[in-house]
Design an enzyme around this catalytic site. Structure first.
Site, mmCIF file in Angstrom:
data_model
loop_
_atom_site.group_PDB
_atom_site.id
_atom_site.type_symbol
_atom_site.label_atom_id
_atom_site.label_comp_id
_atom_site.label_asym_id
_atom_site.label_seq_id
_atom_site.Cartn_x
_atom_site.Cartn_y
_atom_site.Cartn_z
ATOM 1 N N GLU A 148 0.834 -1.204 0.000
ATOM 2 C CA GLU A 148 0.000 0.000 0.000
ATOM 3 C C GLU A 148 0.865 1.248 0.000
ATOM 4 O O GLU A 148 1.993 1.243 0.489
ATOM 5 C CB GLU A 148 -0.892 0.015 1.259
ATOM 6 C CG GLU A 148 -1.952 -1.072 1.225
ATOM 7 C CD GLU A 148 -2.888 -1.040 2.429
ATOM 8 O OE1 GLU A 148 -4.100 -1.094 2.220
ATOM 9 O OE2 GLU A 148 -2.406 -0.983 3.575
ATOM 10 N N CYS B 67 3.587 8.489 1.092
ATOM 11 C CA CYS B 67 4.118 7.511 2.030
ATOM 12 C C CYS B 67 4.227 6.201 1.259
ATOM 13 O O CYS B 67 3.221 5.669 0.775
ATOM 14 C CB CYS B 67 3.153 7.398 3.200
ATOM 15 S SG CYS B 67 3.646 6.184 4.416
ATOM 16 N N CYS C 179 6.497 -6.995 6.665
ATOM 17 C CA CYS C 179 7.647 -6.497 7.420
ATOM 18 C C CYS C 179 8.087 -7.576 8.393
ATOM 19 O O CYS C 179 7.252 -8.303 8.927
ATOM 20 C CB CYS C 179 7.261 -5.228 8.194
ATOM 21 S SG CYS C 179 8.647 -4.442 9.073
ATOM 22 N N CYS D 182 6.972 -5.469 15.345
ATOM 23 C CA CYS D 182 6.594 -4.554 16.420
ATOM 24 C C CYS D 182 5.117 -4.797 16.764
ATOM 25 O O CYS D 182 4.267 -4.761 15.871
ATOM 26 C CB CYS D 182 6.823 -3.097 16.007
ATOM 27 S SG CYS D 182 8.515 -2.781 15.466
ATOM 28 N N CYS E 57 2.097 -2.485 15.530
ATOM 29 C CA CYS E 57 2.014 -2.120 14.122
ATOM 30 C C CYS E 57 1.322 -3.229 13.331
ATOM 31 O O CYS E 57 1.699 -4.406 13.433
ATOM 32 C CB CYS E 57 3.417 -1.885 13.571
ATOM 33 S SG CYS E 57 3.428 -1.516 11.803
ATOM 34 N N GLY F 144 6.964 -2.122 5.606
ATOM 35 C CA GLY F 144 8.337 -2.600 5.505
ATOM 36 C C GLY F 144 9.352 -1.801 6.278
ATOM 37 O O GLY F 144 9.092 -0.692 6.728
ATOM 38 N N GLU F 145 10.533 -2.411 6.436
ATOM 39 C CA GLU F 145 11.661 -1.758 7.100
ATOM 40 C C GLU F 145 12.687 -1.415 6.005
ATOM 41 O O GLU F 145 13.376 -2.302 5.490
ATOM 42 C CB GLU F 145 12.238 -2.720 8.157
ATOM 43 C CG GLU F 145 13.613 -2.335 8.692
ATOM 44 C CD GLU F 145 13.728 -0.889 9.176
ATOM 45 O OE1 GLU F 145 12.810 -0.382 9.848
ATOM 46 O OE2 GLU F 145 14.747 -0.239 8.867
ATOM 47 N N SER G 274 12.672 6.080 7.242
ATOM 48 C CA SER G 274 12.345 5.761 8.631
ATOM 49 C C SER G 274 12.801 4.348 8.954
ATOM 50 O O SER G 274 12.601 3.429 8.166
ATOM 51 C CB SER G 274 10.830 5.877 8.818
ATOM 52 O OG SER G 274 10.476 5.649 10.166
ATOM 53 N N SER H 293 12.439 5.198 14.639
ATOM 54 C CA SER H 293 11.243 4.827 15.400
ATOM 55 C C SER H 293 11.701 4.346 16.774
ATOM 56 O O SER H 293 12.031 3.177 16.959
ATOM 57 C CB SER H 293 10.475 3.729 14.660
ATOM 58 O OG SER H 293 9.997 4.249 13.433
ATOM 59 N N LEU H 294 11.713 5.267 17.742
ATOM 60 C CA LEU H 294 12.276 4.932 19.053
ATOM 61 C C LEU H 294 11.211 4.318 19.973
ATOM 62 O O LEU H 294 11.383 3.217 20.471
ATOM 63 C CB LEU H 294 12.907 6.187 19.674
ATOM 64 C CG LEU H 294 13.926 5.910 20.779
ATOM 65 C CD1 LEU H 294 15.162 5.209 20.234
ATOM 66 C CD2 LEU H 294 14.312 7.188 21.505
ATOM 67 N N HIS H 295 10.162 5.054 20.227
ATOM 68 C CA HIS H 295 8.986 4.599 20.988
ATOM 69 C C HIS H 295 9.229 4.315 22.468
ATOM 70 O O HIS H 295 8.270 4.106 23.216
ATOM 71 C CB HIS H 295 8.322 3.370 20.345
ATOM 72 C CG HIS H 295 7.965 3.574 18.904
ATOM 73 N ND1 HIS H 295 7.227 4.643 18.448
ATOM 74 C CD2 HIS H 295 8.295 2.861 17.774
ATOM 75 C CE1 HIS H 295 7.085 4.564 17.146
ATOM 76 N NE2 HIS H 295 7.738 3.515 16.703
ATOM 77 N N ASN I 35 -2.286 4.765 16.557
ATOM 78 C CA ASN I 35 -3.427 4.425 15.712
ATOM 79 C C ASN I 35 -3.854 3.003 16.046
ATOM 80 O O ASN I 35 -3.008 2.121 16.191
ATOM 81 C CB ASN I 35 -3.046 4.529 14.238
ATOM 82 C CG ASN I 35 -2.784 5.963 13.832
ATOM 83 O OD1 ASN I 35 -3.620 6.839 14.025
ATOM 84 N ND2 ASN I 35 -1.596 6.217 13.307
ATOM 85 N N CYS J 162 -0.110 5.757 10.110
ATOM 86 C CA CYS J 162 1.090 5.025 10.550
ATOM 87 C C CYS J 162 0.722 3.718 11.232
ATOM 88 O O CYS J 162 -0.092 3.689 12.150
ATOM 89 C CB CYS J 162 1.878 5.836 11.570
ATOM 90 S SG CYS J 162 2.335 7.457 11.005
HETATM 91 N N1 SAH Z 1 9.832 0.104 9.593
HETATM 92 C C1 SAH Z 1 10.046 1.531 9.529
HETATM 93 C C2 SAH Z 1 9.135 2.173 8.560
HETATM 94 C C3 SAH Z 1 7.658 2.105 8.946
HETATM 95 S S1 SAH Z 1 7.305 3.673 9.408
HETATM 96 C C4 SAH Z 1 9.946 2.124 10.907
HETATM 97 O O1 SAH Z 1 9.467 1.438 11.802
HETATM 98 O O2 SAH Z 1 10.400 3.229 11.124
HETATM 99 C C5 SAH Z 1 5.876 3.695 10.214
HETATM 100 C C6 SAH Z 1 5.957 4.569 11.455
HETATM 101 O O3 SAH Z 1 4.729 4.438 12.130
HETATM 102 C C7 SAH Z 1 7.028 4.098 12.401
HETATM 103 O O4 SAH Z 1 7.530 5.147 13.165
HETATM 104 C C8 SAH Z 1 6.219 3.160 13.259
HETATM 105 O O5 SAH Z 1 6.824 2.876 14.463
HETATM 106 C C9 SAH Z 1 4.946 3.940 13.418
HETATM 107 N N2 SAH Z 1 3.817 3.116 13.801
HETATM 108 C C10 SAH Z 1 3.664 1.793 13.625
HETATM 109 N N3 SAH Z 1 2.487 1.374 14.114
HETATM 110 C C11 SAH Z 1 1.870 2.453 14.593
HETATM 111 C C12 SAH Z 1 0.596 2.675 15.194
HETATM 112 N N4 SAH Z 1 -0.253 1.672 15.403
HETATM 113 N N5 SAH Z 1 0.293 3.939 15.557
HETATM 114 C C13 SAH Z 1 1.138 4.958 15.336
HETATM 115 N N6 SAH Z 1 2.351 4.813 14.755
HETATM 116 C C14 SAH Z 1 2.708 3.583 14.407
#
Ligand code: SAH
Length: 370
Positions: free
Chosen positions: A111, A124, A131, A135, A138, A186-187, A220, A243-245, A319, A362
């Site tokens: 997508e 995007c 992927c 995580c 996601c 994807g990553e 990213s 993507s630290l989180h 999300n 995201c």
């Molecule tokens: N794999 C890469 C590229 C995907 S980017 C990465 O992780 O950076 C998608 C972004 O959305 C990343 O920052 C990811 O962590 C974030 N993301 C994933 N699931 C999400 C969700 N349910 N709500 C908000 N952000 C989310």
């Protein structure tokens, strides 16, 4: 039993069929395109003409290539095979957000999402079907990795978007893609070579590529340290988003499982090195998850880690994804989180969640076929 059948105890190895998408102009450097055109029995300069058709005029139809001799057109268009087929398009925000589900040559689904704002248009894009990073918050991660996308498959998403905008298919009149974010499925750093090729096709000027500013491109990553180090030496000043989180390894090990391999400190060290080499501000992505990673003490810890660095924090209200019990933070916790970061002098914004009602925000891209 036929002769070819394996005998008991005998190891058999059936190589998986690794069919590749057909060779496409966008997979190739300019020199490779000239060689490919010569192979087809055409003059090498035809590669430049063909490249202009694809990257500037945004066409792959031989009949539109009126500057090419009719006999050459069909031959040359072998280098522009269709790679993406539209399965479905959904829009929201009055048509200014559009998610497209694509089928690749082998049936894999990916997508991409286009978001038009008053002053810019962002695409995007996906870099892998599925992927492998797993995580838990996601949607893409839940189905696992199907395969890497090729350079041209990645680029075609942008060319298709550019074409739709040029034709005025989106409200707001004809336009251009200004920003590209590798934040679809994807990553990207796990498909390094194809992604670097795609970034080249995006930023290289015509006829090599689309000529979009590298400053408008964001890659990213979950934090694949060796790949970040390599990227910092490519001479491609794209924005790096990490993507630290979570600021602490204990929590990050669970939210971003690759953290068990490369720790927060290593990921951030690679990010600061990237900022030093490229002079580009690094984006730190942080999805705020209610009662999981949104405590003030974590904001404080994050603030201390990022203080004084060339950095910007993007807070993303989580999300919702199917089957997940997690939700976005309470508004008051989000505000407190922002305040703690600002207290440390760290620039921070809360990202809008465009596209969430069409599962295009995201972390919601799962490419489910209707
Ligand atoms: N794999 C890469 C590229 C995907 S980017 C990465 O992780 O950076 C998608 C972004 O959305 C990343 O920052 C990811 O962590 C974030 N993301 C994933 N699931 C999400 C969700 N349910 N709500 C908000 N952000 C989310």
């Amino acid at each position: 039993m036929s002769e070819a059948a394996p005998k008991a105890g005998q190891l058999t190895f059936v190589a998986p069929r690794r069919a590749k998408p057909q060779r496409h102009l966008a997979d190739l450097t300019m020199a490779e395109r000239r060689a490919a055109v010569a192979e087809l029995g055409e003059k090498p300069f035809r590669a430049d003409q063909l490249s202009r058709h694809y990257f500037s005029k945004l066409t792959a139809s031989p009949e539109e290539m009126t500057d090419l001799p009719a006999a050459s057109r069909e031959k040359l268009s072998q280098l522009l095979p269709p790679l993406l087929t539209t399965v479905r398009e959904i829009t929201c925000d009055g048509g200014t957000t559009r998610k497209t589900l694509w089928k690749l040559f082998d049936g894999s689904l990916v997508e991409s999402v286009m978001m038009r704002y008053p002053d810019r248009t962002t695409m995007c894009v996906s870099s892998q079907a599925g992927c492998g990073m797993n995580c838990p918050f996601c949607a893409t991660g839940q189905a696992g990795l199907t395969r890497n996308m090729s350079t041209a498959e990645i680029v075609e998403q942008v060319v298709a978007g550019q074409r739709a905008l040029a034709k005025g298919d989106l409200p707001g009149g004809p336009g251009r893609v200004n920003n590209i974010v590798f934040m679809g499925m994807g990553e990207p750093m796990a498909n390094y070579k194809a992604v670097i090729g795609a970034v080249h096709r995006m930023v290289d000027p015509s006829p090599e590529g689309l000529g979009i500013s590298a400053r408008g491109v964001t890659v990213s990553t979950v934090g694949l340290v060796p790949a970040i180090e390599k990227l910092s030496n490519e001479g491609l000043p794209v924005t790096l988003a990490v993507s630290l989180h979570a600021p602490d390894d204990e929590l990050r090990d669970t939210l971003v499982p690759i953290n068990t391999r490369w720790k927060v400190a290593e990921v951030l060290a690679a990010a600061w090195d990237y900022a030093a080499k490229t002079k580009r501000r690094v984006s730190i992505e942080y999805a705020l998850i209610k009662d999981i990673n949104d405590q003030e003490w974590r904001a404080d810890l994050l603030g201390k880690l990022l203080k004084g660095k060339l950095v910007h924090v993007n807070l993303i209200p989580l999300n919702p994804t199917p089957g997940s019990k997690w939700t976005a933070s309470r508004p008051e916790d989000e505000r407190a989180f922002v305040r703690r970061l600002e207290f440390h002098g760290v620039p921070v914004t809360v990202r809008d969640t465009r596209g969430s009602e069409i599962d295009g925000a995201c972390g919601q891209l799962a490419a489910a076929n209707p």
